[in-house]
Design a protein around this motif. Structure first.
Motif, mmCIF file in Angstrom:
data_model
loop_
_atom_site.group_PDB
_atom_site.id
_atom_site.type_symbol
_atom_site.label_atom_id
_atom_site.label_comp_id
_atom_site.label_asym_id
_atom_site.label_seq_id
_atom_site.Cartn_x
_atom_site.Cartn_y
_atom_site.Cartn_z
ATOM 1 N N SER A 103 36.430 33.137 34.441
ATOM 2 C CA SER A 103 36.071 33.830 33.200
ATOM 3 C C SER A 103 35.684 32.837 32.111
ATOM 4 N N GLU A 147 33.848 40.619 32.486
ATOM 5 C CA GLU A 147 34.580 41.331 33.528
ATOM 6 C C GLU A 147 33.647 41.770 34.653
ATOM 7 N N SER A 200 43.378 39.896 31.646
ATOM 8 C CA SER A 200 43.405 39.380 33.015
ATOM 9 C C SER A 200 44.798 39.308 33.622
ATOM 10 N N LYS A 212 47.085 33.909 37.966
ATOM 11 C CA LYS A 212 45.685 34.282 37.739
ATOM 12 C C LYS A 212 44.840 33.101 37.265
ATOM 13 N N CYS A 227 32.580 38.630 36.755
ATOM 14 C CA CYS A 227 33.667 38.095 37.578
ATOM 15 C C CYS A 227 34.074 39.073 38.680
ATOM 16 N N GLU A 252 41.076 33.092 38.365
ATOM 17 C CA GLU A 252 40.316 34.151 37.701
ATOM 18 C C GLU A 252 40.045 33.788 36.237
#
Length: 180
Positions: free
Chosen positions: A112, A131, A94, A105, A134, A108
């Motif tokens: 995750s 992945e 990521s 990040k 998301c 994100e």
């Protein structure tokens, strides 16, 4: 297995990202994570977990940080290690693994983490699935983007028309002898 929190902590004890999965006060989780590096120094280096009176820390060093799972003492250590491995892969894929890259990040990573752990229990997902989940966009999001772009284009057209109108009115005034 009950995961209380999944976190990324610097070696000095600064919490970069943390996602809490249980009903515990935030200050309690913060206290555990701040104490983690101090407690780590007192354990044997051959294991990637250690227990305190109330919780178990399962961790993995990642560059200048630690990826830490705080679990209850009754959780299955094999499942905890499997969860930690998947979280580590997500972290590595990521962002850059320095403090700044992790902080950039953060959301994100939290999303995750939520795909991997739900209500403190590991979901049966792979890295590819995380992945994919998301990265998905909703139909409503696409429609909203199209509506916004349409409004922007309409405003640009209106501004162009107004600029042409102003320019023509200046030309008409200069022809009739009025100068601005």
């Amino acid at each position: 297995m009950v995961v209380l929190a999944a976190s990324v902590v610097t070696k000095a004890g600064k919490v970069l990202v943390s996602r809490q999965f249980s009903d515990m006060p935030r200050t309690r989780i913060e206290g555990l994570l701040v104490a983690f590096p101090k407690l780590l120094g007192t354990t044997e280096k051959q294991h990637t977990y250690f227990e305190t009176e109330n919780v178990r820390f399962v961790y993995q060093p990642v560059e200048a940080t630690y990826l830490v799972l705080v679990t209850n003492k009754h959780s299955n250590i094999c499942e905890d290690l499997d969860t930690l491995r998947l979280l580590s892969k997500v972290l590595e894929n990521s962002c850059s693994l320095d403090e700044e890259g992790i902080c950039k990040k953060a959301f994100e990573l939290i999303f995750s983490f939520d795909e991997i752990i739900s209500l403190g229990h590991k979901e049966n997902v792979t890295l590819a699935q995380v992945e994919q989940f998301c990265g998905m966009e909703s139909h409503e999001e696409k429609l909203q983007k199209l509506v916004m772009q349409k409004k922007i284009n309409e405003n640009k057209d209106a501004m162009r028309r107004k600029a042409i109108e102003i320019y023509k009115s200046k030309i008409d005034r200069s022809k009739s002898g009025y100068l601005d």
